[in-house]
Motif scaffolding. Structure first.
Motif, PDB file in Angstrom:
ATOM      1  N   LYS A  42       3.191   5.811  -3.071  1.00 55.40           N
ATOM      2  CA  LYS A  42       4.351   6.512  -3.617  1.00 55.40           C
ATOM      3  C   LYS A  42       4.334   6.495  -5.143  1.00 55.40           C
ATOM      4  O   LYS A  42       4.655   7.494  -5.793  1.00 55.40           O
ATOM      5  CB  LYS A  42       5.639   5.878  -3.099  1.00 55.40           C
ATOM      6  CG  LYS A  42       5.912   6.176  -1.647  1.00 55.40           C
ATOM      7  CD  LYS A  42       7.203   5.522  -1.173  1.00 55.40           C
ATOM      8  CE  LYS A  42       7.433   5.813   0.305  1.00 55.40           C
ATOM      9  NZ  LYS A  42       8.667   5.181   0.786  1.00 55.40           N
ATOM     10  N   MET A  43       3.939   5.359  -5.716  1.00 58.18           N
ATOM     11  CA  MET A  43       3.897   5.237  -7.168  1.00 58.18           C
ATOM     12  C   MET A  43       2.898   6.242  -7.747  1.00 58.18           C
ATOM     13  O   MET A  43       3.206   6.939  -8.721  1.00 58.18           O
ATOM     14  CB  MET A  43       3.495   3.815  -7.571  1.00 58.18           C
ATOM     15  CG  MET A  43       3.444   3.605  -9.074  1.00 58.18           C
ATOM     16  SD  MET A  43       2.650   2.081  -9.530  1.00 58.18           S
ATOM     17  CE  MET A  43       0.955   2.442  -9.121  1.00 58.18           C
ATOM     18  N   TRP A  44       1.716   6.347  -7.152  1.00 50.83           N
ATOM     19  CA  TRP A  44       0.715   7.279  -7.658  1.00 50.83           C
ATOM     20  C   TRP A  44       1.160   8.729  -7.447  1.00 50.83           C
ATOM     21  O   TRP A  44       0.880   9.598  -8.282  1.00 50.83           O
ATOM     22  CB  TRP A  44      -0.644   7.026  -7.011  1.00 50.83           C
ATOM     23  CG  TRP A  44      -1.328   5.826  -7.600  1.00 50.83           C
ATOM     24  CD1 TRP A  44      -1.572   4.647  -7.005  1.00 50.83           C
ATOM     25  CD2 TRP A  44      -1.820   5.703  -8.936  1.00 50.83           C
ATOM     26  NE1 TRP A  44      -2.193   3.772  -7.875  1.00 50.83           N
ATOM     27  CE2 TRP A  44      -2.356   4.407  -9.072  1.00 50.83           C
ATOM     28  CE3 TRP A  44      -1.857   6.554 -10.041  1.00 50.83           C
ATOM     29  CZ2 TRP A  44      -2.921   3.952 -10.250  1.00 50.83           C
ATOM     30  CZ3 TRP A  44      -2.429   6.091 -11.214  1.00 50.83           C
ATOM     31  CH2 TRP A  44      -2.949   4.800 -11.313  1.00 50.83           C
ATOM     32  N   SER A  45       1.871   8.981  -6.364  1.00 55.63           N
ATOM     33  CA  SER A  45       2.390  10.338  -6.135  1.00 55.63           C
ATOM     34  C   SER A  45       3.415  10.689  -7.208  1.00 55.63           C
ATOM     35  O   SER A  45       3.395  11.796  -7.769  1.00 55.63           O
ATOM     36  CB  SER A  45       3.035  10.443  -4.751  1.00 55.63           C
ATOM     37  OG  SER A  45       2.083  10.211  -3.751  1.00 55.63           O
ATOM     38  N   ILE A  46       4.308   9.752  -7.499  1.00 58.26           N
ATOM     39  CA  ILE A  46       5.311   9.978  -8.544  1.00 58.26           C
ATOM     40  C   ILE A  46       4.633  10.147  -9.898  1.00 58.26           C
ATOM     41  O   ILE A  46       4.993  11.034 -10.690  1.00 58.26           O
ATOM     42  CB  ILE A  46       6.336   8.821  -8.567  1.00 58.26           C
ATOM     43  CG1 ILE A  46       7.187   8.866  -7.300  1.00 58.26           C
ATOM     44  CG2 ILE A  46       7.206   8.873  -9.812  1.00 58.26           C
ATOM     45  CD1 ILE A  46       8.053   7.639  -7.097  1.00 58.26           C
ATOM     46  N   PHE A  47       3.626   9.336 -10.177  1.00 58.24           N
ATOM     47  CA  PHE A  47       2.891   9.441 -11.435  1.00 58.24           C
ATOM     48  C   PHE A  47       2.248  10.818 -11.563  1.00 58.24           C
ATOM     49  O   PHE A  47       2.300  11.461 -12.619  1.00 58.24           O
ATOM     50  CB  PHE A  47       1.832   8.336 -11.520  1.00 58.24           C
ATOM     51  CG  PHE A  47       0.959   8.418 -12.731  1.00 58.24           C
ATOM     52  CD1 PHE A  47       1.436   8.060 -13.977  1.00 58.24           C
ATOM     53  CD2 PHE A  47      -0.353   8.880 -12.622  1.00 58.24           C
ATOM     54  CE1 PHE A  47       0.634   8.152 -15.093  1.00 58.24           C
ATOM     55  CE2 PHE A  47      -1.156   8.967 -13.743  1.00 58.24           C
ATOM     56  CZ  PHE A  47      -0.664   8.609 -14.984  1.00 58.24           C
ATOM     57  N   ARG A  53       0.833  -1.208   0.000  1.00 55.07           N
ATOM     58  CA  ARG A  53       0.000   0.000   0.000  1.00 55.07           C
ATOM     59  C   ARG A  53       0.865   1.254   0.000  1.00 55.07           C
ATOM     60  O   ARG A  53       0.584   2.219  -0.710  1.00 55.07           O
ATOM     61  CB  ARG A  53      -0.935   0.003   1.203  1.00 55.07           C
ATOM     62  CG  ARG A  53      -2.056  -1.003   1.097  1.00 55.07           C
ATOM     63  CD  ARG A  53      -2.917  -0.969   2.375  1.00 55.07           C
ATOM     64  NE  ARG A  53      -3.727  -2.143   2.500  1.00 55.07           N
ATOM     65  CZ  ARG A  53      -4.947  -2.267   2.001  1.00 55.07           C
ATOM     66  NH1 ARG A  53      -5.493  -1.276   1.353  1.00 55.07           N
ATOM     67  NH2 ARG A  53      -5.624  -3.389   2.165  1.00 55.07           N
ATOM     68  N   VAL A  54       1.927   1.245   0.805  1.00 54.65           N
ATOM     69  CA  VAL A  54       2.836   2.395   0.848  1.00 54.65           C
ATOM     70  C   VAL A  54       3.497   2.583  -0.513  1.00 54.65           C
ATOM     71  O   VAL A  54       3.580   3.710  -1.041  1.00 54.65           O
ATOM     72  CB  VAL A  54       3.886   2.211   1.968  1.00 54.65           C
ATOM     73  CG1 VAL A  54       5.000   3.239   1.857  1.00 54.65           C
ATOM     74  CG2 VAL A  54       3.229   2.278   3.334  1.00 54.65           C
TER      75      VAL A  54
END
Length: 125
Positions: free
Chosen positions: A85-90, A80-81
């Motif tokens: 982070k992946m969606w934030s970077i995206f 989940r973390v």
């Protein structure tokens, strides 16, 4: 010796043989009974050991199951973390690519650069 004496002797020997056989049979039954009792005690010990092993296996399997469930929860939390982070970077990359694009440059320029005030200077003569 009379035939009846011979018959009596023979009957006495048969009776003695039967008595001896009876005593031997009693001894054999006593030995057999003792062996059965001993086997029953051995069986009781073995069944107790089996029950003990069964309880231990159940206890350990419960501990293993709890450990696996804990590990699965930890992995799920970490995923989940990583996903956040992946969606934030995206999202950040999307914003950066928009700002760098020609359309984004026009929007950013118009938002950051104030409109120049135009004025006409007239010659007064």
């Amino acid at each position: 010796m009379r035939p009846s004496d011979a018959m009596l002797d023979r009957l006495e020997r048969v009776i003695e043989t039967l008595q001896d056989n009876s005593v031997k049979m009693g001894q054999m039954l006593a030995v057999h009974d003792e062996k059965l009792d001993k086997q029953d005690r051995i069986d009781a010990v073995l069944f107790e050991k089996i029950e003990s092993v069964h309880r231990e296996v159940n206890r350990q399997s419960t501990e293993i199951k709890a450990g696996c469930e804990r590990d699965i929860r930890k992995v799920d939390d970490r995923l989940r973390v990583i996903e956040k982070k992946m969606w934030s970077i995206f999202g950040a990359l999307s914003i950066i690519s928009f700002v760098v694009s020609p359309v984004g440059q026009r929007i950013v320029r118009s938002a950051l650069t104030p409109q120049a005030q135009t004025g006409i200077i007239q010659n007064i003569k």
